[in-house]
Design a protein around this motif. Structure first.
Motif, PDB file in Angstrom:
ATOM      1  N   ALA A 105      11.547   8.067 -45.578  1.00 52.06           N
ATOM      2  CA  ALA A 105      12.409   7.178 -44.517  1.00 52.06           C
ATOM      3  C   ALA A 105      11.549   8.004 -43.228  1.00 52.06           C
ATOM      4  O   ALA A 105      11.256   7.199 -42.829  1.00 52.06           O
ATOM      5  CB  ALA A 105      13.757   7.459 -44.435  1.00 52.06           C
ATOM      6  N   LEU A 159      11.731   1.313 -46.520  1.00 54.73           N
ATOM      7  CA  LEU A 159      12.431   2.014 -45.965  1.00 54.73           C
ATOM      8  C   LEU A 159      13.832   1.937 -45.546  1.00 54.73           C
ATOM      9  O   LEU A 159      14.189   3.063 -45.675  1.00 54.73           O
ATOM     10  CB  LEU A 159      11.826   2.165 -44.179  1.00 54.73           C
ATOM     11  CG  LEU A 159      13.014   2.059 -42.625  1.00 54.73           C
ATOM     12  CD1 LEU A 159      12.685   4.226 -43.226  1.00 54.73           C
ATOM     13  CD2 LEU A 159      11.718   1.749 -40.956  1.00 54.73           C
ATOM     14  N   LEU A 208       7.683   6.354 -43.350  1.00 59.17           N
ATOM     15  CA  LEU A 208       7.727   5.086 -43.052  1.00 59.17           C
ATOM     16  C   LEU A 208       8.021   4.997 -41.976  1.00 59.17           C
ATOM     17  O   LEU A 208       7.409   4.328 -41.522  1.00 59.17           O
ATOM     18  CB  LEU A 208       8.301   4.337 -43.803  1.00 59.17           C
ATOM     19  CG  LEU A 208       8.055   4.277 -45.539  1.00 59.17           C
ATOM     20  CD1 LEU A 208       9.366   4.013 -46.474  1.00 59.17           C
ATOM     21  CD2 LEU A 208       7.141   3.415 -46.027  1.00 59.17           C
ATOM     22  N   SER A 252       2.994   7.664 -48.064  1.00 65.09           N
ATOM     23  CA  SER A 252       4.662   7.284 -47.742  1.00 65.09           C
ATOM     24  C   SER A 252       5.235   6.323 -49.485  1.00 65.09           C
ATOM     25  O   SER A 252       5.281   6.836 -49.989  1.00 65.09           O
ATOM     26  CB  SER A 252       4.941   6.095 -47.118  1.00 65.09           C
ATOM     27  OG  SER A 252       4.702   6.547 -45.449  1.00 65.09           O
TER      28      SER A 252
END
Length: 643
Positions: free
Chosen positions: A132, A14, A135, A98
């Motif tokens: 991001a 992340l 995540l 992700s």
């Protein structure tokens, strides 16, 4: 300890994704910044991969102190389904999302090629922010590494319906398609930020669009095939809202594939291509919302959690808000003169885009309308197959009628009379099919037209191959073998659409079904066959018990054996159906066994279906996917070829 390592790696991914976003959007023209951006994208993908491997390890080891494992695995489950359990649940599937997003971002960052540095950098940055966002959602709302204390001795087990080879491959394939559309989205936003959408940009966009469309095609086909043989209802498509959730981005991706060709070849339609890229990823996020919000009840739905649904809705609003806001601001500056006549290959692709976009809009309305009515207090309503068959099917039929004309046209200025002349054999074959189908089906117009359209697509694809091979001198077979791969890819995909059309029309219009009660020793005549129930008994599987019914099928070419099961898993209160399917050239005999019939001694509920040429549906979908793969290979070769 494995779960903690996985959670740490996901958190590190992340942070790296945010760094990727910041570095990329800085849009520096210095190569040192570009190298740093690439390194960070690769590191984010590596951390995501380690996190996902840790999750798989927790499932393989049956670590029931991890909540996701306890809720979706069982110690007696076969190894392949313990592995598949890692992505066969909501939490694991979001970690997979992700991972794919980060992996695609790293591949895109590594394969910059001849892309303009600033535009490439912005696209990598947007992709980092997409990763991001996924995540953040995963770690804070769907943490796959959350612990249970105390840990249970045994897990609840994966949904029995998902313990199937096709469903083990279906989610990853769909995610490759869904998340694959994030790269065109990132490129679209980068083009808007940069104020540049030229042919080099379209060349970078095209392979990712092809990859997403191909994976969506194969993923939808796998899901359809699973529904056909696993759910026991005899069909392959029901216009289920979750089915529509994958079909809508597929339609837009199909339009985007064709639009990107025009932008790459002619430099026009850049604004429209950008809009399709934004819409495609937006519909992929909308599909995620529908599956994970709890607003839908479906065998395909993963989660029933309004908080998660609201979070996905927020991500959708951010993505579409940024995309449409930038589009409203910068798209007019990207407008370019069309430079092509009303009759040309470009215009054929424009009509293709127009029809596909309308079809996606109709599916969207039909899918969301019941939810809007219910939210407004109007009660529960349903929009099912009759609506979609009456609206989407004619739109697709009109597109399929126009489809063979496009390849026959030339760029900028086309000759429709010459194209029609070259397609005359295909027209004659389609008309002959129409007449024969009308006579043999007692003048049933809809299926006759559908079969004629399928033959028209196949004949049109073959005619295009022959037309291209007829150029120049030499042996015909040698010239056919030497045709460019792009010609083969397009022809195979279009012929596959025709094969699928014939299968879908025949299966829908001429399908026979019957429900009855049979006791061992009793038989029935059905679809030109004699079907006899021989015996019903119990068996034990690796992690289930089952009631198995054995049948004998007497047909013209001899007797065959067939069995159907009703399985009972200790971890699930609902039994599942394992149908018996006997395939032949004319289609499938499909048998499902139900419960004992009350009031009839030793009799069982049996449902019989005859699905004519249903295998053509799945064969056609595979051919379309093969066409996409061939096109990917051709595009990758062209990118490696020196200018």
């Amino acid at each position: 300890m494995i779960a903690e390592i996985g959670a740490f790696c996901a958190a590190l991914a992340l942070a790296l994704s945010f760094a990727q976003g910041w570095l990329g959007l800085a849009a520096s023209r210095r190569d040192s910044r570009a190298e740093a951006t690439t390194a960070v994208a690769q590191a984010a993908a590596f951390m995501c991969a380690i996190a996902f491997v840790c999750l798989i390890a927790a499932f393989v080891r049956s670590d029931f102190s991890v909540a996701a494992v306890a809720a979706n695995s069982h110690i007696d489950k076969p190894l392949v389904y313990r592995i598949a359990g890692a992505w066969g649940n909501h939490e694991g599937s979001m970690l997979l999302w992700s991972l794919v997003s980060a992996l695609f971002g790293a591949i895109f960052a590594t394969t910059r090629g001849a892309q303009h540095l600033s535009l490439w950098s912005r696209a990598v940055g947007v992709q980092g922010l997409v990763t991001a966002g996924a995540l953040i959602y995963t770690l804070f709302l769907s943490n796959p590494f959350a612990r249970l204390d105390p840990a249970p001795m045994q897990g609840a087990g994966l949904n029995p319906l998902l313990q199937d080879p096709a469903l083990a491959a279906h989610p990853p394939m769909l995610y490759l398609g869904y998340v694959g559309l994030s790269i065109p989205f990132s490129l679209a936003l980068a083009a808007l930020l940069e104020g540049r959408a030229d042919q080099a940009w379209a060349k970078a966009l095209r392979p990712w669009t092809l990859l997403a469309w191909t994976c969506l095609t194969l993923g939808i086909a796998l899901g359809s095939y699973w529904a056909y043989y696993e759910l026991g209802w005899g069909g392959w498509w029901f216009w289920d809202p979750v089915e529509n959730a994958s079909f809508m981005p597929w339609l837009i991706a199909c339009a985007l594939v064709h639009s990107a060709i025009v932008t790459e070849r002619r430099g026009s339609m850049a604004s429209w291509t950008i809009l399709l890229a934004i819409l495609g990823f937006g519909l992929a996020l909308l599909g995620t919302f529908l599956v994970r919000s709890g607003v839908l009840t479906s065998v395909h739905a993963f989660a029933i959690d309004p908080r998660r649904g609201i979070a996905v809705l927020v991500l959708l609003a951010i993505a579409l808000g940024a995309g449409f806001g930038l589009y409203a601001w910068r798209a007019p500056k990207l407008a370019q003169p069309s430079g092509f006549a009303a009759i040309s290959r470009e215009s054929a692709l424009v009509w293709n885009n127009f029809g596909l976009a309308i079809a996606a809009g109709v599916v969207l309305i039909g899918t969301l309308y019941p939810l809007i009515v219910e939210a407004a207090g109007g009660g529960l309503i349903s929009v099912g197959p009759p609506f979609f068959n009456a609206t989407v099917a004619p739109l697709l039929a009109a597109l399929f009628i126009l489809l063979p004309f496009g390849p026959m046209m030339t760029w900028r200025i086309g000759d429709w009379k010459g194209a029609l002349t070259r397609l005359a054999p295909a027209v004659a074959l389609a008309l002959l099919t129409l007449i024969v189908a009308l006579v043999t089906t007692q003048w049933r117009a809809v299926p006759a037209i559908g079969l004629a359209i399928g033959v028209w697509l196949i004949a049109g694809g073959l005619t295009y191959v022959w037309t291209r091979a007829a150029r120049g001198e030499g042996a015909a077979l040698a010239k056919i073998a030497a045709l460019p791969l792009l010609v083969w890819s397009m022809s195979v995909a279009h012929i596959g659409a025709g094969v699928l059309t014939i299968g879908a029309v025949a299966e829908t219009a001429f399908r026979a079904e019957r429900a009855l009660a049979l006791a061992p020793g009793q038989g029935v005549d059905f679809a030109g066959q004699r079907i006899t129930l021989l015996e019903v008994g119990g068996i034990d599987g690796p992690n289930y018990s089952a009631t198995r019914a054995n049948f004998r099928v007497d047909r013209a070419d001899g007797a065959r054996s067939l069995s159907a099961e009703r399985r009972f898993y200790p971890t699930s209160p609902t039994p599942t159906t394992e149908v018996g399917i006997l395939s032949g050239l004319d289609g499938d005999l499909y048998i499902a066994i139900g419960d004992p019939v009350r009031g009839q001694d030793n009799a069982w509920a049996v449902r019989l279906y005859h699905n004519p040429v249903v295998h053509l549906i799945f064969l056609g979908a595979l051919m379309m996917g093969l066409g996409g793969l061939l096109s990917l290979v051709a595009v990758s070769r062209s990118k490696r070829r020196p200018a």
